[in-house]
Design an enzyme around this catalytic site. Structure first.
Site, short mmCIF file in Angstrom:
data_model
loop_
_atom_site.label_atom_id
_atom_site.label_comp_id
_atom_site.label_asym_id
_atom_site.label_seq_id
_atom_site.Cartn_x
_atom_site.Cartn_y
_atom_site.Cartn_z
N SER A 136 -74.36 -1.11 -32.57
CA SER A 136 -74.88 -1.94 -31.47
C SER A 136 -76.35 -1.60 -31.28
CB SER A 136 -74.10 -1.63 -30.19
OG SER A 136 -74.75 -2.20 -29.07
N TYR A 150 -70.63 4.55 -23.93
CA TYR A 150 -70.58 3.71 -25.14
C TYR A 150 -71.88 3.85 -25.93
CZ TYR A 150 -70.74 -0.80 -27.73
OH TYR A 150 -70.85 -1.78 -28.69
N1 LIG Z 1 -69.75 -8.41 -28.27
C1 LIG Z 1 -70.87 -7.72 -28.11
O1 LIG Z 1 -71.69 -8.03 -27.22
C2 LIG Z 1 -71.18 -6.58 -29.04
C3 LIG Z 1 -72.51 -6.14 -29.11
C4 LIG Z 1 -72.84 -5.09 -29.96
C5 LIG Z 1 -71.86 -4.50 -30.72
N2 LIG Z 1 -70.58 -4.93 -30.65
C6 LIG Z 1 -69.58 -4.26 -31.49
O2 LIG Z 1 -68.95 -5.22 -32.30
C7 LIG Z 1 -67.64 -4.76 -32.66
C8 LIG Z 1 -66.64 -5.89 -32.42
O3 LIG Z 1 -66.63 -6.21 -31.04
P1 LIG Z 1 -66.30 -7.68 -30.51
O4 LIG Z 1 -67.49 -8.15 -29.79
O5 LIG Z 1 -65.74 -8.50 -31.60
O6 LIG Z 1 -65.19 -7.31 -29.40
P2 LIG Z 1 -63.63 -7.68 -29.26
O7 LIG Z 1 -63.46 -9.16 -29.31
O8 LIG Z 1 -63.18 -6.94 -28.06
O9 LIG Z 1 -62.98 -7.09 -30.58
C9 LIG Z 1 -62.54 -5.77 -30.70
C10 LIG Z 1 -61.58 -5.72 -31.86
O10 LIG Z 1 -61.18 -4.35 -32.06
C11 LIG Z 1 -59.74 -4.32 -32.12
N3 LIG Z 1 -59.31 -3.00 -31.66
C12 LIG Z 1 -59.64 -2.37 -30.50
N4 LIG Z 1 -59.08 -1.16 -30.45
C13 LIG Z 1 -58.39 -1.00 -31.61
C14 LIG Z 1 -57.59 0.04 -32.14
N5 LIG Z 1 -57.40 1.19 -31.49
N6 LIG Z 1 -57.03 -0.14 -33.36
C15 LIG Z 1 -57.21 -1.30 -34.05
N7 LIG Z 1 -57.96 -2.32 -33.59
C16 LIG Z 1 -58.53 -2.17 -32.38
C17 LIG Z 1 -59.28 -5.47 -31.26
O11 LIG Z 1 -58.00 -5.95 -31.63
P3 LIG Z 1 -56.59 -5.55 -30.99
O12 LIG Z 1 -56.74 -5.62 -29.51
O13 LIG Z 1 -55.68 -6.56 -31.58
O14 LIG Z 1 -56.30 -4.17 -31.49
C18 LIG Z 1 -60.33 -6.52 -31.64
O15 LIG Z 1 -59.97 -7.15 -32.87
C19 LIG Z 1 -67.40 -3.50 -31.82
O16 LIG Z 1 -67.63 -2.36 -32.62
C20 LIG Z 1 -68.46 -3.60 -30.73
O17 LIG Z 1 -68.81 -2.31 -30.25
C21 LIG Z 1 -70.22 -5.96 -29.83
#
Ligand SMILES: NC(=O)c1ccc[n+]([C@@H]2O[C@H](COP(=O)([O-])OP(=O)(O)OC[C@H]3O[C@@H](n4cnc5c(N)ncnc54)[C@H](OP(=O)(O)O)[C@@H]3O)[C@@H](O)[C@H]2O)c1
Length: 248
Positions: A136, A150
């Site tokens: 991030s 985080y």
């Molecule tokens: N969205 C943003 O603004 C943003 C910005 C910067 C970085 N990021 C990073 O991007 C990545 C993806 O985030 P996103 O935005 O796509 O959020 P999200 O929609 O909340 O996706 C998170 C994913 O991780 C899975 N997950 C969570 N805990 C898990 C576990 N213990 N074991 C296996 N799977 C798990 C969830 O699926 P299940 O619930 O089915 O397990 C889901 O598929 C993350 O690393 C986040 O830190 C996001």
């Protein structure tokens, strides 16, 4: 067939699901990993082809090991491993508990650490492979105070990625470790934050998960070590440190 075999953790929603849909067009042999089997099945259906779904909690090392084994059993190899799992937090630094810190490290650092460590013997045996860790902007600059734990976990992930690259490439130059740093992305990330929080979709300057997926697909092709997904991010980071009087 020379299609890449790509294992994506966090593939049931958001960035991971968008990446799966993007790569399916190339095409790619996909392994989709998260805890929710139903949501994974929905993404797999959208991807079509020979897509493998594995329900697993990647904060448990033995489950990550099983993902490596099942990916290889199905497709014979893994070319790219994407550590996409992550979770935010909404709590001011003065209020953080031991449990908050442990949870942020467990989900944002250990999940990726286990991925890197468990796939590494396979990559070494082939002399090639590519790990992509989704970090991030907050892993480089702690812009958002309420996400402090985080932010720290993602800083940890950034260091770990760079140090894995240095260690492994000394003997295995064909194995790459890349870091991808998005800004705000329009996913469920904000709603899924520990202690709740605002929907990421309402923040200004956000990217779509499809835009981020396209950047990650570019990293698979280019094997660049460290990439921001948002135009202007590098200048934003430089401006943050310049304002503090340091030159990163
Ligand atoms: N969205 C943003 O603004 C943003 C910005 C910067 C970085 N990021 C990073 O991007 C990545 C993806 O985030 P996103 O935005 O796509 O959020 P999200 O929609 O909340 O996706 C998170 C994913 O991780 C899975 N997950 C969570 N805990 C898990 C576990 N213990 N074991 C296996 N799977 C798990 C969830 O699926 P299940 O619930 O089915 O397990 C889901 O598929 C993350 O690393 C986040 O830190 C996001």
């Amino acid at each position: 067939m020379n299609e890449n075999v790509v294992t994506i953790t966090g593939a049931s929603s958001g960035i991971g699901a968008a990446l799966a849909r993007h790569l399916a067009q190339i095409p790619t042999r996909l392994v989709l990993v998260a805890r929710r089997q139903d949501a994974l099945e929905g993404v797999a259906k959208a991807c079509g082809g020979d897509t493998l779904v594995i329900a697993a909690d990647v904060t448990r090392r033995e489950e990550v090991r099983r993902v490596v084994q099942e990916s290889i059993a199905r497709f014979g190899r893994i070319d790219v491993w994407v550590n996409g799992v992550g979770q935010g937090i909404s709590r001011a630094p003065s209020q953080l508990t031991d449990e908050d810190i442990d949870e942020m490290v467990r989900v944002n650092v250990k999940s990726a650490l286990y991925g890197m460590q468990e796939v590494l013997p396979h990559f070494k045996s082939r002399g090639s492979g590519h790990v992509i860790n989704v970090s991030s902007m907050l892993g480089r600059v702690p812009f958002v105070m309420a996400r402090s734990a985080y932010n720290g976990a993602k800083h940890f992930l950034n260091s770990l990625t760079a140090d894995f690259r240095a260690e492994v490439q000394a003997a295995y130059p064909g194995i790459q470790f890349s870091l991808v740093s998005p800004g705000v992305v329009r996913t469920d990330f904000g709603l899924n934050a520990l202690h709740g929080g605002a929907d990421s979709r309402q923040f200004p300057g956000s990217q779509s998960p499809e835009e981020v997926a396209s950047v990650i697909a570019g990293v698979i092709a280019s094997r660049q070590p460290d990439v921001y997904t948002r135009p202007g991010a590098q200048a934003q980071v430089a401006a943050y440190y310049a304002a503090l009087g340091v030159d990163p």
